[in-house]
Design a protein around this motif. Structure first.
Motif, short mmCIF file in Angstrom:
data_model
loop_
_atom_site.label_atom_id
_atom_site.label_comp_id
_atom_site.label_asym_id
_atom_site.label_seq_id
_atom_site.Cartn_x
_atom_site.Cartn_y
_atom_site.Cartn_z
N ASN B 100 0.87 -1.18 0.00
CA ASN B 100 0.00 0.00 0.00
C ASN B 100 0.91 1.23 0.00
OD1 ASN B 100 -1.84 2.02 0.46
ND2 ASN B 100 -3.10 0.79 1.86
N GLY B 101 1.16 1.75 -1.17
CA GLY B 101 2.10 2.87 -1.29
C GLY B 101 3.49 2.43 -0.91
N ASP B 102 4.08 3.13 0.06
CA ASP B 102 5.43 2.81 0.51
C ASP B 102 5.45 1.73 1.58
OD1 ASP B 102 6.87 4.40 -1.12
OD2 ASP B 102 6.92 6.12 0.25
N ARG B 103 4.27 1.33 2.04
CA ARG B 103 4.22 0.36 3.13
C ARG B 103 3.93 -1.05 2.60
NH1 ARG B 103 -0.22 2.27 6.61
NH2 ARG B 103 -0.98 2.99 4.60
N ALA B 118 10.12 2.23 1.83
CA ALA B 118 10.95 3.40 1.51
C ALA B 118 12.31 3.32 2.21
CB ALA B 118 10.23 4.67 1.90
N SER B 119 12.36 2.57 3.34
CA SER B 119 13.61 2.51 4.09
C SER B 119 14.54 1.40 3.57
CB SER B 119 13.32 2.25 5.57
OG SER B 119 12.73 0.97 5.71
N GLN B 124 11.78 -1.60 -1.92
CA GLN B 124 11.13 -0.53 -2.68
C GLN B 124 11.08 -0.90 -4.16
OE1 GLN B 124 13.14 3.26 -2.52
NE2 GLN B 124 11.21 4.33 -2.26
N GLN B 125 12.19 -1.48 -4.65
CA GLN B 125 12.23 -1.84 -6.07
C GLN B 125 11.29 -3.00 -6.39
OE1 GLN B 125 16.51 -2.04 -5.93
NE2 GLN B 125 16.66 -0.92 -7.83
N LYS B 142 12.94 3.20 -14.39
CA LYS B 142 14.36 3.42 -14.69
C LYS B 142 15.20 2.18 -14.37
CE LYS B 142 14.57 8.44 -14.20
NZ LYS B 142 13.11 8.69 -14.14
N ASP B 143 14.58 1.19 -13.70
CA ASP B 143 15.33 -0.01 -13.31
C ASP B 143 15.44 -1.03 -14.44
OD1 ASP B 143 15.73 0.95 -10.78
OD2 ASP B 143 13.96 -0.03 -9.94
N PHE B 144 14.70 -0.80 -15.56
CA PHE B 144 14.66 -1.79 -16.63
C PHE B 144 14.77 -1.14 -18.01
CE2 PHE B 144 12.25 -3.55 -13.12
CZ PHE B 144 12.75 -4.83 -13.02
#
Lengths: 208, 217
Positions: B100-103, B118-119, B124-125, B142-144
């Motif tokens: 859920n978002g960053d969590r 985020a931490s 995160q990726q 940007k990772d691919f």
């Protein structure tokens, strides 16, 4: 105050005493030994739950005997990414086939290698020594400063499989269910640092 | 014997076309490469945004190449725009992951772990890949680096990691998109070792009512 000092003294006395102090060497009962000796686990899938230094992670662990009599132990997360793949050769060799960078540390690999060797019964393929304490019989080997052994109280069932240093237990393995080939559950508890691995068997019905 | 120069030129052109076709056919059978990536991205972004929510069943299969072993699992997947994904594995083990978002929350054997993605860059990726595959923004990652192929009914997006920390885990991700509604049909994660994990979505319900509570952490 006097009670406090007494408690501390008792704790220090027993806390520092050797876990193995009362073991006495006995003649090996070969019939008993062969009946309860840990056997290599047959092909099994386990849902793994690992708690280490307050962190929790889970995943899937596969133990698979190969055609050349080696064993592969593969750990992946539930989404399918492989974390490590170890090979335990029939000649006692060990190789890391694959491991993610985050786990690729010598102490981590050594710890996991020793844990899985216990489950596969690797240390017990050589002639064993026997000790007794009260009604418990120990079968195992002395390997330098370590003692690697399994226990029984009735010569019918396996108790614990353990590694100990000269004075204290380092790691203990308990098997639940059919211990002759594929235990339903395996609990690995470390005593020198906080780590517990819980393995619960599940059926994977896939034809190869 | 001498070949006229224009014959030689035509031979090279013909060979290149044949080789390119063989390569494309060999890579993804039945699919041809989409050359206008910029045009595709624009059109894809506009269409994919119409998928606001999705609920479906998934069938996951991991193939371990070196030890000829497979494991299959099944469960239910929910997606809601923006940035909400939940996967409940129900067979042969119980496992739940909610993004859920960053969590992120993971539940296994009644144990719940909450992660602030985020931490942790890797979390995160991984988080981002799942979200981007579901909401059609993976081509902007940007990772691919990406290539796009198509057949009559589907797009196939081939993603090769460019991020250094993803390369040890993944060699490619193959995302298959339904042309009708631009929703994902399947995701295939290929590892450098030759192992692969495919997740196929079935019985999809698109843009149905989906409460935010489904994704509560």
């Amino acid at each position: 105050m006097r009670f406090f000092l007494f408690s501390v003294s008792v704790y220090l006395f027993f806390g520092c005493s050797s876990y193995y102090k009362n073991l006495s060497r006995t003649e090996v009962d070969h019939e008993c030994l062969e009946r309860i000796k840990p056997r290599p686990v047959s092909k099994s899938w386990y849902h793994a739950s690992v708690d280490v230094f307050g962190k929790h992670l889970s995943g899937l662990l596969l133990i698979k005997p190969m055609a050349d009599h080696s064993h592969r132990v593969v750990f992946s997360n539930e989404s399918g990414i492989t974390f490590f793949d170890f090979e335990f050769g029939s000649d006692g060799s060990f190789s890391v086939k694959r491991i993610i960078e985050q786990l690729d540390r010598r102490p981590v690999i050594t710890t996991l290698k020793e844990d899985f060797e216990l489950i596969l019964g690797k240390p017990f393929l050589q002639p064993l020594t026997s000790w007794k304490h009260d009604n418990e019989t120990y079968f195992g080997i002395e390997n330098g400063r370590e003692r690697i052994y399994f226990t029984t109280t009735d010569c019918k069932s396996l108790g614990r499989i353990e590694i100990g240093s000269r004075k204290k237990r380092k790691v203990s393995v308990s098997l639940v269910g059919d211990i002759s080939s594929a235990p339903e559950g395996i609990i690995i508890t470390h005593f020198t640092f906080p780590m517990t691995i819980n393995l619960n068997k599940f059926e994977n019905h896939v034809e190869e | 014997m001498k070949f006229p120069l224009h014959w030689l030129f035509l031979f090279f052109i013909f060979s290149s076309i044949v080789l390119a076709s063989i390569e494309a056919w060999g890579q993804h059978q039945g699919f041809t490469e989409v050359k206008d990536i910029a045009g595709f991205k624009l059109q894809f972004r506009q269409s994919a945004v119409k998928v606001n929510s999705l609920k479906g069943e998934f069938a996951q299969e991991k193939t371990m190449a070196a030890i000829t072993e497979k494991i299959r699992s099944r469960g239910t997947l929910w997606f809601k725009r923006d940035n909400k994904v939940r996967m409940d594995y129900t067979t042969p083990f119980l496992y739940k992951v909610v993004i859920n978002g960053d969590r992120m929350a993971i539940s296994d054997n009644n144990h719940e772990t909450k992660v602030n993605a985020a931490s942790n860059k890797l979390f995160q990726q991984i988080n981002r890949i799942m979200i981007d595959c579901m909401q059609g923004t993976i081509l902007d990652s940007k990772d691919f680096s990406s290539k796009v192929f198509e057949n009559e009914s589907r797009y196939l997006i081939e993603l090769v990691p460019t991020a250094k920390n993803l390369k040890p885990f993944l060699s490619t991700i193959i995302l298959t998109i339904d042309k009708k509604d631009h929703s994902p049909d399947a995701i295939e994660l290929n590892e450098p070792s030759g192992d692969k994990t495919s997740i196929v979505l079935k019985n999809k319900s698109i843009n149905g009512q989906l409460q935010d509570e489904v994704f509560s952490i």
